[in-house]
Write a protein that holds these residues in place. Structure first.
Motif, PDB file in Angstrom:
ATOM      1  N   MET A 230      10.962   9.998 -13.646  1.00  0.00           N
ATOM      2  CA  MET A 230      11.163   8.716 -12.969  1.00  0.00           C
ATOM      3  C   MET A 230      11.405   8.933 -11.480  1.00  0.00           C
ATOM      4  SD  MET A 230      13.579   6.328 -15.356  1.00  0.00           S
ATOM      5  CE  MET A 230      14.359   7.472 -16.435  1.00  0.00           C
ATOM      6  N   GLN A 231      12.248   9.929 -11.190  1.00  0.00           N
ATOM      7  CA  GLN A 231      12.615  10.123  -9.792  1.00  0.00           C
ATOM      8  C   GLN A 231      11.492  10.739  -8.974  1.00  0.00           C
ATOM      9  OE1 GLN A 231      17.047  10.855  -9.190  1.00  0.00           O
ATOM     10  NE2 GLN A 231      16.680  11.672 -11.238  1.00  0.00           N
ATOM     11  N   ARG A 232      10.654  11.565  -9.611  1.00  0.00           N
ATOM     12  CA  ARG A 232       9.484  12.087  -8.902  1.00  0.00           C
ATOM     13  C   ARG A 232       8.579  10.932  -8.478  1.00  0.00           C
ATOM     14  NH1 ARG A 232       7.980  17.176  -8.374  1.00  0.00           N
ATOM     15  NH2 ARG A 232       9.198  18.740  -9.469  1.00  0.00           N
ATOM     16  N   ARG A 233       8.445  10.002  -9.389  1.00  0.00           N
ATOM     17  CA  ARG A 233       7.604   8.829  -9.109  1.00  0.00           C
ATOM     18  C   ARG A 233       8.164   8.073  -7.893  1.00  0.00           C
ATOM     19  NH1 ARG A 233       5.146   4.556 -12.286  1.00  0.00           N
ATOM     20  NH2 ARG A 233       3.869   3.524 -10.699  1.00  0.00           N
ATOM     21  N   LEU A 234       9.481   7.890  -7.890  1.00  0.00           N
ATOM     22  CA  LEU A 234      10.109   7.176  -6.777  1.00  0.00           C
ATOM     23  C   LEU A 234       9.985   7.979  -5.486  1.00  0.00           C
ATOM     24  CD1 LEU A 234      13.357   5.983  -8.567  1.00  0.00           C
ATOM     25  CD2 LEU A 234      11.420   4.558  -7.914  1.00  0.00           C
ATOM     26  N   PHE A 235      10.127   9.294  -5.621  1.00  0.00           N
ATOM     27  CA  PHE A 235      10.027  10.181  -4.461  1.00  0.00           C
ATOM     28  C   PHE A 235       8.625  10.065  -3.843  1.00  0.00           C
ATOM     29  CE2 PHE A 235       9.066  14.483  -2.761  1.00  0.00           C
ATOM     30  CZ  PHE A 235      10.089  14.596  -1.834  1.00  0.00           C
ATOM     31  N   ASP A 236       7.605   9.970  -4.700  1.00  0.00           N
ATOM     32  CA  ASP A 236       6.230   9.915  -4.216  1.00  0.00           C
ATOM     33  C   ASP A 236       5.868   8.559  -3.631  1.00  0.00           C
ATOM     34  OD1 ASP A 236       5.769  12.504  -4.905  1.00  0.00           O
ATOM     35  OD2 ASP A 236       4.950  12.039  -6.896  1.00  0.00           O
ATOM     36  N   GLU A 237       6.291   7.483  -4.301  1.00  0.00           N
ATOM     37  CA  GLU A 237       5.762   6.193  -3.851  1.00  0.00           C
ATOM     38  C   GLU A 237       6.736   5.034  -4.047  1.00  0.00           C
ATOM     39  OE1 GLU A 237       2.607   4.610  -6.067  1.00  0.00           O
ATOM     40  OE2 GLU A 237       3.327   5.312  -8.001  1.00  0.00           O
ATOM     41  N   GLY A 238       8.029   5.335  -4.130  1.00  0.00           N
ATOM     42  CA  GLY A 238       9.006   4.256  -4.283  1.00  0.00           C
ATOM     43  C   GLY A 238       9.163   3.446  -3.009  1.00  0.00           C
ATOM     44  N   GLY A 239      10.003   2.435  -3.075  1.00  0.00           N
ATOM     45  CA  GLY A 239      10.187   1.570  -1.911  1.00  0.00           C
ATOM     46  C   GLY A 239      11.483   1.814  -1.168  1.00  0.00           C
ATOM     47  N   LEU A 240      12.253   2.805  -1.632  1.00  0.00           N
ATOM     48  CA  LEU A 240      13.553   3.055  -1.005  1.00  0.00           C
ATOM     49  C   LEU A 240      13.484   4.334  -0.180  1.00  0.00           C
ATOM     50  CD1 LEU A 240      16.542   2.258  -0.751  1.00  0.00           C
ATOM     51  CD2 LEU A 240      16.982   3.499  -2.860  1.00  0.00           C
TER      52      LEU A 240
ATOM     53  N   ASP B  89       0.863  -1.189   0.000  1.00  0.00           N
ATOM     54  CA  ASP B  89       0.000   0.000   0.000  1.00  0.00           C
ATOM     55  C   ASP B  89       0.901   1.242   0.000  1.00  0.00           C
ATOM     56  OD1 ASP B  89      -1.588   2.186   0.683  1.00  0.00           O
ATOM     57  OD2 ASP B  89      -3.009   0.902   1.754  1.00  0.00           O
ATOM     58  N   PRO B  90       0.823   2.050  -1.073  1.00  0.00           N
ATOM     59  CA  PRO B  90       1.744   3.200  -1.145  1.00  0.00           C
ATOM     60  C   PRO B  90       1.606   4.140   0.050  1.00  0.00           C
ATOM     61  CG  PRO B  90       0.086   3.289  -2.902  1.00  0.00           C
ATOM     62  CD  PRO B  90      -0.028   1.950  -2.263  1.00  0.00           C
ATOM     63  N   ARG B  91       0.421   4.160   0.685  1.00  0.00           N
ATOM     64  CA  ARG B  91       0.243   5.060   1.818  1.00  0.00           C
ATOM     65  C   ARG B  91       1.105   4.639   3.013  1.00  0.00           C
ATOM     66  NH1 ARG B  91      -6.169   4.702   1.204  1.00  0.00           N
ATOM     67  NH2 ARG B  91      -5.461   2.563   1.070  1.00  0.00           N
ATOM     68  N   VAL B  92       1.332   3.343   3.144  1.00  0.00           N
ATOM     69  CA  VAL B  92       2.195   2.884   4.240  1.00  0.00           C
ATOM     70  C   VAL B  92       3.643   3.293   3.955  1.00  0.00           C
ATOM     71  CG1 VAL B  92       3.006   0.886   5.540  1.00  0.00           C
ATOM     72  CG2 VAL B  92       0.635   0.980   4.756  1.00  0.00           C
ATOM     73  N   ARG B  93       4.035   3.203   2.693  1.00  0.00           N
ATOM     74  CA  ARG B  93       5.398   3.636   2.341  1.00  0.00           C
ATOM     75  C   ARG B  93       5.543   5.140   2.604  1.00  0.00           C
ATOM     76  NH1 ARG B  93       4.186   0.308  -2.318  1.00  0.00           N
ATOM     77  NH2 ARG B  93       4.293   2.001  -3.828  1.00  0.00           N
ATOM     78  N   GLN B  94       4.517   5.882   2.181  1.00  0.00           N
ATOM     79  CA  GLN B  94       4.581   7.328   2.409  1.00  0.00           C
ATOM     80  C   GLN B  94       4.602   7.656   3.900  1.00  0.00           C
ATOM     81  OE1 GLN B  94       1.140   8.182   0.085  1.00  0.00           O
ATOM     82  NE2 GLN B  94       2.295   8.356  -1.830  1.00  0.00           N
ATOM     83  N   ALA B  95       3.856   6.888   4.686  1.00  0.00           N
ATOM     84  CA  ALA B  95       3.869   7.117   6.131  1.00  0.00           C
ATOM     85  C   ALA B  95       5.288   6.948   6.664  1.00  0.00           C
ATOM     86  CB  ALA B  95       2.912   6.138   6.814  1.00  0.00           C
ATOM     87  N   PHE B  96       5.996   5.944   6.168  1.00  0.00           N
ATOM     88  CA  PHE B  96       7.380   5.747   6.624  1.00  0.00           C
ATOM     89  C   PHE B  96       8.266   6.907   6.180  1.00  0.00           C
ATOM     90  CE2 PHE B  96       8.532   1.729   8.744  1.00  0.00           C
ATOM     91  CZ  PHE B  96       7.245   1.276   8.993  1.00  0.00           C
TER      92      PHE B  96
END
Lengths: 315, 520
Positions: free
Chosen positions: B471-481, B298-305
């Motif tokens: 690409m990097q905006r995408r990772l910044f918003d919802e990537g896993g790193l 769930d991208p929201r959990v990644r964003q929470a982190f």
């Protein structure tokens, strides 16, 4: 040497050979049980599965464990310790290179250890509870309580970095500057001197209190003759066993001192080989260490029997 | 990238106390070792032997430059050999043995011209040597690390068009092809070389002697194409323990020590006994979240982190302040890094709200970590505390350090992560495409793959930069790193050693470069 004594030595040697043979089997099983193999470790932070598979194939780790062990044992039977998995160099070369520094350190340490420990023990035992005894006991107990690495760091800080009298490490090899040996030898010496001196003292006090010594003194034999000629040999029997343990420790890898002072000895090889899951090197070391341990214990038992032959009766 | 050995953690306490002692020693009056030293102001001159200390790889080290793995291997290889290109401070490729490169119209054929250079035995460096070296690296039976980097090249179809020109045919368009020429371990050796016991290269130093795990002695190569080194001899020495490297440097047993601890650097930064150089952006520090499994699918959990971490606290605590904060993207300071994105800061309300939306209140996750590199376990402990403030319970699981990177590639959900410097393009192609071999976040998005492919066939630099930014905006918003920081690599040197480059992240051209330094 009497006939019973020869039989005893033969039995001990047979037992020793069995032990030496058992050690590599045990080590092989244990290293197999470690998580990951040499291929995984070699891949490091680039764990591409295809690369690990290729590494495994190139290291011939894809064969069954029993087959690999049989190969190794077959080579050993011909006196060949095999080749390192990681670098491909003969294991015997690895061991030969590392044995030099280890032997040198061990020999120097032992040469200083025996006279220092016996001398301190004799000194302390002259008068039980006297000021000298108490001073020696306090110092030996205190030094014994300091872990090797702490002592190493302390001595390096004072004598190498602050006063600048001694080189702090042996980087690049021992041959260049023999003074690099001083600090490692002192660190290695510190705790064994203390423990051995305390053993000598305790053994001497026991022996001097034994009926035969008391009787000899009553008969007018001079005290120093009783102490050195009669009590000391009896006191040394347990000390010899203790020295055998110490020698074993010195020969089978003094990991902390080697790392601290950058001495490329057997302890370093062992640590690297285990970390790299380099099974042939670990096994080669196991055979070497097993042999050293068995031979040393045999020698110690023989020496102890020679010093205090009555143990033969007790067995 | 090489993994710095964090072995024998037993001795870290010893290292710290050693630094404290050395600090005491500095303030003590009449320190003879310091007084005997030559004055700092002595003018640099030509000649002398430079002794450089690295954490070595033990008695199994080889001089095969294609087998490089550790920093010590890389330092040895770059002294003896050259690559066609190398990385500048911003991780963009700069020409080395190649004098230049030209892409064909489709970006899938590249013509690389070689400069006039010679190997140590006098033979000229030719296109045949280049093709031999690359084919050796790409040999599937050998499992060299650089093999994956050379994967875009169709080596069977590539050819030498004249002795100093190579025409590389690629499997697909590759706008960043010069990165391949600069890949870690892609050194050029003379055609036919298999025996590296006394290696011949085209690098600034030629071989004299080698004792594995102890010392490599090299001599200045007067015929070096980039100008002969200033020093006469270079000796690369091995010392696994940081305290041993610091002590040897302080006592004058070496003039250069790689990888010192922050505590050592602080103790000696102003003492004048040694010089300290901080190589910024040398190691990315972060956490990987597996984007294909709960709770991080769930991208929201990644964003929470992303929002619950206090990055400065991590830098101060886990790196002892030796580094700078990150912004959840790889490659700070590199070409194509989107420095314009707002810096993320801790926002606990936002983190809690995101978790609530995701239905993940009272979340409990296991964090894998291992003492495989300095600061990893410490960072895990700090994240545990920070997450607790957002109502997330983290169970820290410390794994085996020898097999850690393989264990976390597919296992677990959340893990400590670090990476040496590499171009952003390499980071993406190795870790973030559906077919990437070391995709620890399991980030597999066909549309993201398409953006990458599109960038690789875009010749216009501005248009390509825009694609990298997307690409990097995408990772910044919802990537896993989750990238919380970039560690400095700390190098110590004797005051009489001049010219140690500071703007040189580990593994770039000027890092561990000894042909441009001088001894006073």
């Amino acid at each position: 040497m009497t006939a019973t004594s020869r039989g005893w030595v033969r039995r001990r040697l047979l037992l020793g050979a069995g032990q030496i043979a058992a050690v590599p089997v045990l080590v092989f099983v244990l290293t197999e049980a470690l998580p990951g193999d040499a291929a995984v470790v070699a891949a490091g932070d680039d764990p591409d599965p295809a690369r690990i598979a290729a590494l495994r194939a190139s290291l011939r780790l894809d064969r069954p464990a029993v087959e690999r062990f049989a190969d190794w044992a077959g080579e050993l039977a011909h006196g060949d310790l095999g080749r390192s998995l990681v670098g491909g160099r003969p294991v015997a070369d690895h061991l030969a290179e590392a044995l030099g520094p280890t032997l040198l350190l061990a020999a120097l340490t032992l040469t200083l250890l025996v006279p220092a420990a016996v001398g301190l023990g004799l000194l302390a035992a002259r008068r039980e509870g006297g000021p000298l005894d108490r001073a020696v006991s306090t110092v030996t107990l205190a030094v014994y309580a300091v872990p090797e690495f702490a002592l190493g760091v302390l001595l390096t800080g004072v004598f190498a970095l602050w006063l600048g009298w001694l080189p702090p490490t042996a980087v690049g090899g021992i041959g260049r500057q023999p003074a690099v040996l001083v600090l490692p030898v002192v660190v290695l010496l510190a705790r064994p001197v203390c423990s051995t001196a305390r053993l000598v003292r305790a053994g001497l006090l026991d022996a001097m209190a034994a009926p035969y010594a008391v009787h000899a003194l009553r008969c007018g034999v001079p005290p120093h003759r009783v102490r050195l000629g009669h009590a000391l040999p009896n006191a040394l029997a347990p000390v010899v066993q203790h020295l055998a343990r110490t020698t074993e420790w010195l020969l089978c890898g003094v990991i902390v001192a080697e790392a601290l002072f950058v001495v490329p000895g057997l302890g370093t090889v062992l640590l690297d080989a285990v970390a790299a899951r380099d099974v042939p090197v670990v096994q080669g070391l196991a055979v070497l260490f097993g042999t050293v341990t068995v031979l040393l214990n045999l020698a110690a038992d023989l020496a102890a029997r020679r010093l205090a032959p009555r143990t033969e009766v007790a067995v | 990238m090489p993994r710095p050995l964090a072995r024998r953690t037993l001795l870290t306490a010893a290292a710290a106390s050693g630094a404290a002692l050395a600090l005491a020693a500095c303030s003590a009056p009449g320190g003879t070792a310091a007084a005997d030293r030559e004055p700092d102001a002595a003018t640099p001159r030509r000649g002398g032997r430079l002794r450089a200390l690295f954490a070595g790889g033990g008695a199994d080290e080889t001089l095969d430059p294609h087998r490089v793995n550790l920093f010590a291997d890389a330092a040895r290889a770059k002294a003896l050999h050259d690559k066609l290109a190398d990385w500048g401070p911003d991780l963009a490729a700069v020409p080395r043995l190649a004098s230049g490169w030209e892409p064909g119209p489709g970006l899938d054929v590249w013509t690389v011209r070689l400069r006039e250079a010679a190997f140590h035995d006098g033979r000229p460096v030719t296109a045949a040597d280049v093709l031999y070296s690359y084919r050796r690296i790409a040999d599937p039976g050998r499992a060299f690390r650089a093999r994956a980097s050379l994967e875009p090249i169709d080596l069977a179809a590539s050819r030498a068009t004249d002795p100093r020109t190579v025409e590389f045919r690629l499997n697909r368009p590759c706008a960043e092809f010069p990165n391949v020429l600069a890949a870690f371990g892609a050194y050029i050796v003379p055609e036919g070389t298999e025996d590296f016991r006394a290696p011949v290269g085209s690098g600034p130093f030629s071989f004299v002697s080698f004792e594995p795990g102890r010392s490599l002695l090299l001599r200045r190569f007067d015929g070096y194409w980039d100008g002969a080194p200033h020093i006469d001899e270079l000796e690369i020495l091995a010392a696994a323990e940081e305290s041993a490297r610091a002590n040897a440097l302080l006592a004058g047993q070496a003039e250069y020590a790689h990888e010192l601890a922050p505590a050592t650097a602080r103790a000696h930064a102003s003492g004048g006994r040694i010089g300290i150089v901080r190589l910024r952006n040398s190691a990315m520090q972060g956490f990987v979240m597996k984007t294909d499994r709960p709770p991080f699918d769930d991208p929201r959990v990644r964003q929470a982190f992303f929002h619950l971490v206090d990055r400065q606290e991590l830098v101060d605590g886990a790196l002892s302040g030796a580094g700078e904060i990150g912004n959840d993207l790889f490659g700070k300071g590199s070409q194509y890094y989107p420095a314009g994105l707002p810096q993320r800061t801790r926002d606990l309300d936002r983190a809690r709200a995101l978790l609530r939306e995701a239905g993940a209140e009272g979340l409990r996750v296991t964090l894998d970590t291992s003492p495989v590199a300095a600061g990893l376990v410490e960072a895990a402990g700090i994240l545990k505390d920070q997450a607790a403030r957002a109502g997330v319970t983290i169970d820290v699981r410390v794994g085996n350090k020898d097999t850690y990177w393989k264990d976390i590639l597919d296992g677990g959900v959340l893990a400590s992560f670090r990476s040496g410097a590499m171009p952003i393009e390499s980071h993406i192609s190795q870790r973030l495409l559906s077919g990437s071999t070391t995709n620890a976040t399991h980030w597999r998005r066909p549309d993201f793959d398409d953006l990458y492919t599109q960038a690789q066939s875009t010749a216009d630099p501005a248009a390509r930069t825009a694609l990298y930014e997307r690409m990097q905006r995408r990772l910044f918003d919802e990537g896993g790193l989750l990238v919380w920081g970039f560690a400095d690599w700390i190098v110590g040197h004797a005051p009489r050693l001049h010219g140690v480059a500071a703007d040189a992240p580990a593994n770039t051209l000027d890092w561990a470069r000894f042909d441009k330094v001088r001894l006073a």
